[in-house]
Design a protein around this motif. Structure first.
Motif: not given
Length: 359
Positions: A91-103
């Motif tokens: 219930d704490e997880v964001e259900g929207t698109w993550p924004k990756p950058w580390l890769f």
């Protein structure tokens, strides 16, 4: 600096909240800064019920943080997820698109290392650099692609040490299983049987890792499948690179590493990610049963992946490299489609928990 979104106290100088990922700007998020162009838009969005908010992929948003400056603290925060103490409740997880950058940073580090090794071999003639050249050249892009999948794993329930384990052990196991299948086929080797054998071998290994329901989400299957595919593809590339070297041709060695690296995100990594996600999709909250492999949601993805693999290896004239480019695009269209399904799964579970709680 306290995040206005989740009230987490971030270290001074942090640009993104280490817990929820919200951008911080002089103590305010861009949406809460009256001088921000996003202010009025964010106010309207906040009024939209979460059930109606879209999680459709918007590429400029997904990759919006790649070219921003990030602190070491932000990278450290990413690397500690997935443990029993740092895995968030669903219930704490964001259900929207993550924004990756580390890769993107991982890719630059691998590229720098490869260029250094290349200089050692090509300009200084030191053959001691050759093993490193093959290893970094073979693993650089697959690992970069894998880190992207890791950042897209919204549940954040798989630790980085587990990913390293799956890459090495899973990659080797998949290769060995494929060799067993090839021995059974004997001389019946063609692009179609190659696709079936290698994709089925990776599926068998992915099932081994997801069978106990600890990693039950679609996004988990996507990540673990990508890890198996990254190991499989990287070890395979290293083998082809060594063959090129033993033929006595350094240009062939460099070409093998270059082209297999360029196309690796659309090959084994993406294909194994898709079948892994499909496996977790049909498995759900139930333990694995053999008949799950016959379910349409899995069979469709598996047949699709086998067909793409067969076309990839097809000797048809003129297919290389335009055919591989087309197949890579198709693979990633389905990858983003599967990510969307995975995010919808997270939102459905959150709504189900909320309904149970209020009931």
């Amino acid at each position: 600096m306290k995040c206005p979104n989740c009230d987490y106290s971030n270290p001074q100088g942090t640009k993104l909240c280490l817990t929820c990922g919200q951008e911080l700007l002089n103590g305010n998020t861009p949406e809460q800064d009256p001088n921000s162009l996003f202010y009025e838009f964010a106010q309207i969005v906040d009024e939209i019920p979460s059930d109606f908010r879209s999680v459709k992929p918007k590429f400029r948003n997904i990759f919006s943080r790649v070219f921003r400056k990030h602190s070491e603290v932000e990278a450290e925060r990413l690397f500690i997820v997935g443990t029993s103490l740092t895995t968030p409740a669903i219930d704490e997880v964001e259900g929207t698109w993550p924004k990756p950058w580390l890769f993107a940073r991982i890719f630059l580090i691998a590229l720098f290392a490869y260029l250094g090794l290349y200089m050692g071999v090509n300009f200084f003639g030191n053959i001691n650099f050759i093993p490193g050249l093959i290893i970094v050249g073979s693993f650089g892009v697959p690992i970069t692609t894998l880190v992207f999948f890791w950042e897209m794993n919204a549940p954040q329930n798989i630790a980085i040490y587990k990913i390293v384990y799956v890459v090495l052990v899973g990659g080797i196991l998949a290769l060995l299983v494929a060799l067993v299948f090839y021995d059974l086929l004997r001389n019946n080797i063609n692009p179609i049987t190659i696709g079936i054998v290698e994709e089925l071998a990776k599926v068998v290994v992915v099932i081994f890792f997801v069978r106990d329901l600890k990693y039950k989400y679609i996004l988990n299957g996507l990540l673990l499948g990508a890890a198996v595919g990254a190991g499989f593809g990287a070890f395979e590339t290293a083998g082809y690179a060594l063959r090129s070297l033993l033929s006595g041709s350094f240009p062939m060695l460099y070409n093998t590493i270059l082209w297999r690296s360029i196309f690796s995100p659309g090959g084994h990594v993406a294909w194994a990610a898709l079948t892994g996600a499909a496996m977790c999709r049909v498995q759900g909250d139930s333990k694995f049963q053999l008949n799950m492999l016959m379910k349409p949601k899995f069979m469709f993805i598996f047949i699709l992946v086998v067909a793409m693999h067969a076309l990839w290896d097809s000797p048809m004239p003129g297919i290389y490299p335009f055919g591989q480019i087309t197949l890579t695009v198709i693979s990633w269209i389905f990858v983003f489609w599967m990510i969307r399904i995975g995010l919808n799964e997270i939102n459905e579970k959150k709504r189900s928990l909320a309904f149970t709680y209020y009931k």
